[in-house]
Design a protein around this motif. Structure first.
Motif, PDB file in Angstrom:
ATOM      1  N   GLU A   1       0.811  -1.214   0.000  1.00 58.12           N
ATOM      2  CA  GLU A   1       0.000   0.000   0.000  1.00 58.12           C
ATOM      3  C   GLU A   1       0.846   1.266   0.000  1.00 58.12           C
ATOM      4  N   LEU A   2       2.148   1.150   0.307  1.00 56.04           N
ATOM      5  CA  LEU A   2       3.023   2.321   0.238  1.00 56.04           C
ATOM      6  C   LEU A   2       3.321   2.742  -1.196  1.00 56.04           C
ATOM      7  N   ALA A   3       3.067   1.851  -2.180  1.00 56.65           N
ATOM      8  CA  ALA A   3       3.231   2.167  -3.609  1.00 56.65           C
ATOM      9  C   ALA A   3       4.647   2.637  -3.930  1.00 56.65           C
ATOM     10  N   ILE A   4       5.658   1.924  -3.415  1.00 58.23           N
ATOM     11  CA  ILE A   4       7.052   2.254  -3.695  1.00 58.23           C
ATOM     12  C   ILE A   4       7.409   1.803  -5.105  1.00 58.23           C
ATOM     13  N   THR A   5       8.128   2.630  -5.842  1.00 58.86           N
ATOM     14  CA  THR A   5       8.590   2.280  -7.195  1.00 58.86           C
ATOM     15  C   THR A   5      10.106   2.435  -7.266  1.00 58.86           C
ATOM     16  N   ILE A   6      10.731   1.506  -7.967  1.00 61.56           N
ATOM     17  CA  ILE A   6      12.174   1.547  -8.222  1.00 61.56           C
ATOM     18  C   ILE A   6      12.367   1.742  -9.719  1.00 61.56           C
ATOM     19  N   VAL A   7      12.837   2.919 -10.101  1.00 58.01           N
ATOM     20  CA  VAL A   7      13.031   3.277 -11.517  1.00 58.01           C
ATOM     21  C   VAL A   7      11.739   3.019 -12.301  1.00 58.01           C
ATOM     22  N   GLY A   8      10.627   3.456 -11.750  1.00 56.26           N
ATOM     23  CA  GLY A   8       9.351   3.352 -12.437  1.00 56.26           C
ATOM     24  C   GLY A   8       8.633   2.033 -12.293  1.00 56.26           C
ATOM     25  N   VAL A   9       9.241   1.041 -11.646  1.00 54.12           N
ATOM     26  CA  VAL A   9       8.633  -0.289 -11.493  1.00 54.12           C
ATOM     27  C   VAL A   9       8.142  -0.437 -10.053  1.00 54.12           C
ATOM     28  N   VAL A  10       6.875  -0.825  -9.901  1.00 51.93           N
ATOM     29  CA  VAL A  10       6.302  -1.000  -8.571  1.00 51.93           C
ATOM     30  C   VAL A  10       7.045  -2.109  -7.837  1.00 51.93           C
ATOM     31  N   LEU A  11       7.342  -1.870  -6.565  1.00 54.36           N
ATOM     32  CA  LEU A  11       8.107  -2.823  -5.750  1.00 54.36           C
ATOM     33  C   LEU A  11       7.176  -3.546  -4.781  1.00 54.36           C
ATOM     34  N   PRO A  12       6.751  -4.770  -5.099  1.00 52.26           N
ATOM     35  CA  PRO A  12       6.005  -5.554  -4.106  1.00 52.26           C
ATOM     36  C   PRO A  12       6.977  -6.094  -3.057  1.00 52.26           C
ATOM     37  N   HIS A  13       6.722  -5.801  -1.805  1.00 58.43           N
ATOM     38  CA  HIS A  13       7.687  -6.198  -0.783  1.00 58.43           C
ATOM     39  C   HIS A  13       7.017  -6.279   0.576  1.00 58.43           C
ATOM     40  N   ARG A  14       7.737  -6.848   1.521  1.00 54.27           N
ATOM     41  CA  ARG A  14       7.366  -6.874   2.925  1.00 54.27           C
ATOM     42  C   ARG A  14       8.440  -6.156   3.735  1.00 54.27           C
ATOM     43  N   LEU A  15       8.104  -5.887   4.984  1.00 52.98           N
ATOM     44  CA  LEU A  15       9.081  -5.397   5.942  1.00 52.98           C
ATOM     45  C   LEU A  15       9.143  -6.372   7.109  1.00 52.98           C
ATOM     46  N   TYR A  16      10.345  -6.762   7.470  1.00 51.28           N
ATOM     47  CA  TYR A  16      10.549  -7.523   8.709  1.00 51.28           C
ATOM     48  C   TYR A  16      10.856  -6.526   9.814  1.00 51.28           C
ATOM     49  N   GLN A  17      10.196  -6.695  10.960  1.00 49.05           N
ATOM     50  CA  GLN A  17      10.430  -5.780  12.074  1.00 49.05           C
ATOM     51  C   GLN A  17      10.669  -6.573  13.357  1.00 49.05           C
ATOM     52  N   PHE A  18      11.684  -6.163  14.091  1.00 51.50           N
ATOM     53  CA  PHE A  18      11.986  -6.702  15.419  1.00 51.50           C
ATOM     54  C   PHE A  18      11.848  -5.565  16.413  1.00 51.50           C
ATOM     55  N   ALA A  19      11.233  -5.842  17.570  1.00 54.02           N
ATOM     56  CA  ALA A  19      11.045  -4.796  18.576  1.00 54.02           C
ATOM     57  C   ALA A  19      11.186  -5.395  19.963  1.00 54.02           C
ATOM     58  N   PHE A  20      11.671  -4.583  20.891  1.00 50.19           N
ATOM     59  CA  PHE A  20      11.716  -4.952  22.303  1.00 50.19           C
ATOM     60  C   PHE A  20      10.425  -4.492  22.968  1.00 50.19           C
ATOM     61  N   ALA A  21       9.815  -5.378  23.765  1.00 51.66           N
ATOM     62  CA  ALA A  21       8.515  -5.072  24.363  1.00 51.66           C
ATOM     63  C   ALA A  21       8.612  -3.962  25.406  1.00 51.66           C
ATOM     64  N   HIS A  22       9.707  -3.894  26.164  1.00 51.57           N
ATOM     65  CA  HIS A  22       9.796  -2.910  27.243  1.00 51.57           C
ATOM     66  C   HIS A  22       9.993  -1.502  26.708  1.00 51.57           C
ATOM     67  N   SER A  23      11.025  -1.289  25.920  1.00 54.92           N
ATOM     68  CA  SER A  23      11.383   0.066  25.489  1.00 54.92           C
ATOM     69  C   SER A  23      10.717   0.472  24.181  1.00 54.92           C
ATOM     70  N   GLY A  24      10.392  -0.495  23.327  1.00 59.34           N
ATOM     71  CA  GLY A  24       9.853  -0.168  22.012  1.00 59.34           C
ATOM     72  C   GLY A  24      10.917   0.051  20.957  1.00 59.34           C
ATOM     73  N   TRP A  25      12.206  -0.144  21.309  1.00 59.22           N
ATOM     74  CA  TRP A  25      13.270  -0.025  20.301  1.00 59.22           C
ATOM     75  C   TRP A  25      13.022  -1.034  19.200  1.00 59.22           C
ATOM     76  N   ARG A  26      13.231  -0.636  17.951  1.00 59.91           N
ATOM     77  CA  ARG A  26      12.893  -1.506  16.837  1.00 59.91           C
ATOM     78  C   ARG A  26      13.967  -1.469  15.754  1.00 59.91           C
ATOM     79  N   HIS A  27      13.890  -2.481  14.894  1.00 63.24           N
ATOM     80  CA  HIS A  27      14.730  -2.556  13.700  1.00 63.24           C
ATOM     81  C   HIS A  27      13.879  -3.123  12.574  1.00 63.24           C
ATOM     82  N   ALA A  28      14.033  -2.581  11.381  1.00 68.43           N
ATOM     83  CA  ALA A  28      13.235  -3.033  10.237  1.00 68.43           C
ATOM     84  C   ALA A  28      14.132  -3.158   9.018  1.00 68.43           C
ATOM     85  N   CYS A  29      13.807  -4.122   8.161  1.00 68.88           N
ATOM     86  CA  CYS A  29      14.546  -4.310   6.914  1.00 68.88           C
ATOM     87  C   CYS A  29      13.585  -4.800   5.835  1.00 68.88           C
ATOM     88  N   ILE A  30      13.986  -4.627   4.585  1.00 67.95           N
ATOM     89  CA  ILE A  30      13.143  -4.954   3.435  1.00 67.95           C
ATOM     90  C   ILE A  30      13.254  -6.438   3.130  1.00 67.95           C
TER      91      ILE A  30
END
Length: 487
Positions: free
Chosen positions: A133-162
């Motif tokens: 739904e973010l409608a990201i395009t790479i050089v005019g081509v739509v990028l279907p992708h997911r994001l992996y996210q890791f988070a700590f429950a106490h602080s909420g610190w997170r990391h995300a990657c494509i």
């Protein structure tokens, strides 16, 4: 009422009523009574007739007892079928209040949610989310992708990657390890949902997959998952998936475009957005980071290793996808390491090939990645094979070359067209002018003209290096005598 009476001693009835926020009629009623509203007896009469008197006990209550999940609007529709022209939509609100009151007095037990306390360093969570739904395009081509996210429950610190593929073990292992090493420590427990990459969901009892068990053992993590279909048990990560996508969307709106030059620039954009989100929980993160356990001495593998033999066609087949490799590897058996976004081919402990990983889909069941430079040495010796080569269409480095081949095959004989096309590819490789030559082929195509290989070779031939002429003027030896005398 007390406030009005305090104001009434200083102001008129109208002014005191306005300052107390009541009407003048309410002010007169307050002055006419000596009892507080809470001290008055409850009203025993109705201001209007009850429209549900005849049907509530006889019909509505039996319906609710038989099916407690019935909605008030469903009950009203049933009453309208039984008694046409008697109950209109104005009865719905009254019916909703009565049903709610009945459930509070006679209904069954309702589920209670238990807010959990998360001590620092105890729980880390992982999850994947689709970001189309973010409608990201790479050089005019739509990028279907997911994001992996890791988070700590106490602080909420997170990391995300494509993640370009599915929710695979490679994506989970790579993202989790990257997050742990970036955090600088390991929590006690790692929780996911029912990922097939981590749990054997077909087993009668909860069972970890072998690779995920080894990954958790390497880092000393205790693996857990929420009950299937009960996503609120992973609320600490589910809520952050929404906030992450909202933050990305807001950043994209500020950026003014959703177009990126390459995948690396989009990855940097995601990292910058996550960094701003982590700045909001910096104080809690300092507390949690001190409670994390130490990392192991090294990372563990985050890839799947498979064997592949290079066929006589210069191809390897991995997971229903075909890749070309340098022709010198024909006949060798390679160890191929499959990562989330790329693959590496190893021969005897030496990495001999690396490329982007392909994945099959409903539209393309057997994707192909043919590097024309791998095939070019053999095509120079056998250019006639180009015409009916099964992988010919995947060979062209750019669409302009494919369009030029279509013109050549129509205007020239097969032998001449093959030789000219191979010579053009050879020129693009030797002179490293793939883009420049594509522009020339496109301009010729507009006039339906064929390229002249000799003219192009001369145009892109390396320029001879011109050595500058340096004339050295030697001074007379008498000059040195003058210098000595001056000293």
């Amino acid at each position: 009422m007390t406030k009005y009476k305090e104001l009434r001693g200083k102001h008129s009835q109208e002014v005191a009523a306005a300052k107390a926020g009541v009407s003048v009629a309410s002010a007169r009623r307050i002055e006419s009574t000596v009892l507080l509203p809470s001290q008055k007896p409850e009203r025993t009469w109705r201001t209007r007739a009850d429209p549900l008197t005849e049907v509530w006990t006889a019909e509505v209550v039996p319906m609710l007892e038989a099916a407690p999940g019935l909605m008030a609007v469903t009950v009203l529709e049933e009453l309208q079928l039984r008694y046409p022209q008697r109950f209109d939509g104005a009865v719905l609100r009254t019916l909703q209040r009565r049903v709610r009151q009945w459930r509070a007095e006679h209904g069954g037990d309702r589920e209670i949610f238990f807010a959990q306390e998360h001590p620092p360093g105890r729980l880390g969570l992982s999850d994947f989310t689709v970001c189309d739904e973010l409608a990201i395009t790479i050089v005019g081509v739509v990028l279907p992708h997911r994001l992996y996210q890791f988070a700590f429950a106490h602080s909420g610190w997170r990391h995300a990657c494509i993640v370009l593929g599915g929710e695979s073990f490679q994506a989970l292992a790579s993202g989790l390890q990257e997050a742990l090493w970036m955090a600088g420590g390991v929590p006690e427990e790692h929780r996911t949902d029912s990922l097939s990459a981590a749990f054997n969901n077909l087993a009668e009892q909860e069972e970890l997959t072998a690779r995920y068990r080894e990954l958790c053992a390497h880092y000393g993590l205790r693996a857990s998952r929420n009950n299937p279909g009960v996503s609120h048990e992973n609320g600490s990560i589910e809520a952050r998936q929404g906030s992450l996508k909202t933050a990305l969307d807001q950043s994209l709106l500020l950026r003014g475009t959703r177009e990126f030059a390459n995948l690396e620039s989009y990855g940097q954009f995601v990292a910058d957005t996550v960094r701003r989100l982590n700045a909001r929980c910096a104080r809690a993160w300092e507390v949690e980071r001190a409670s994390l356990r130490s990392l192991p001495a090294r990372r563990t593998v985050d890839f799947e290793e498979v064997d592949a033999r290079v066929s006589k066609f210069g191809l390897i087949s991995i997971k229903a996808a075909h890749y070309s490799v340098p022709s010198r590897l024909v006949g060798h058996r390679l160890k191929v390491r499959l990562y989330s976004a790329h693959l590496e081919a190893w021969l005897g402990g030496v990495k001999v090939f690396e490329c982007e990983r392909l994945r099959s889909s409903v539209q393309i069941k057997h994707p192909k990645r043919i590097d024309w430079r791998h095939m070019l040495p053999s095509l120079r010796r056998k250019p006639g094979a180009f015409a009916r080569w099964m992988l010919r269409d995947a060979m062209f480095p750019r669409s302009e070359y494919a369009q030029a081949w279509e013109r050549m095959s129509q205007l020239l004989s097969e032998r001449e067209a093959c030789r000219l096309m191979v010579n053009l590819l050879d020129l693009a490789d030797r002179a490293n002018v793939v883009a420049e030559l594509a522009g020339i082929l496109s301009a010729l195509g507009e006039h339906n003209e064929l390229p002249d290989i000799e003219v192009l070779r001369a145009q892109f031939a390396p320029r001879p290096a011109l050595m500058p002429f340096v004339e050295v003027m030697l001074p007379a030896t008498a000059v040195y005598d003058d210098l000595l005398e001056a000293a």
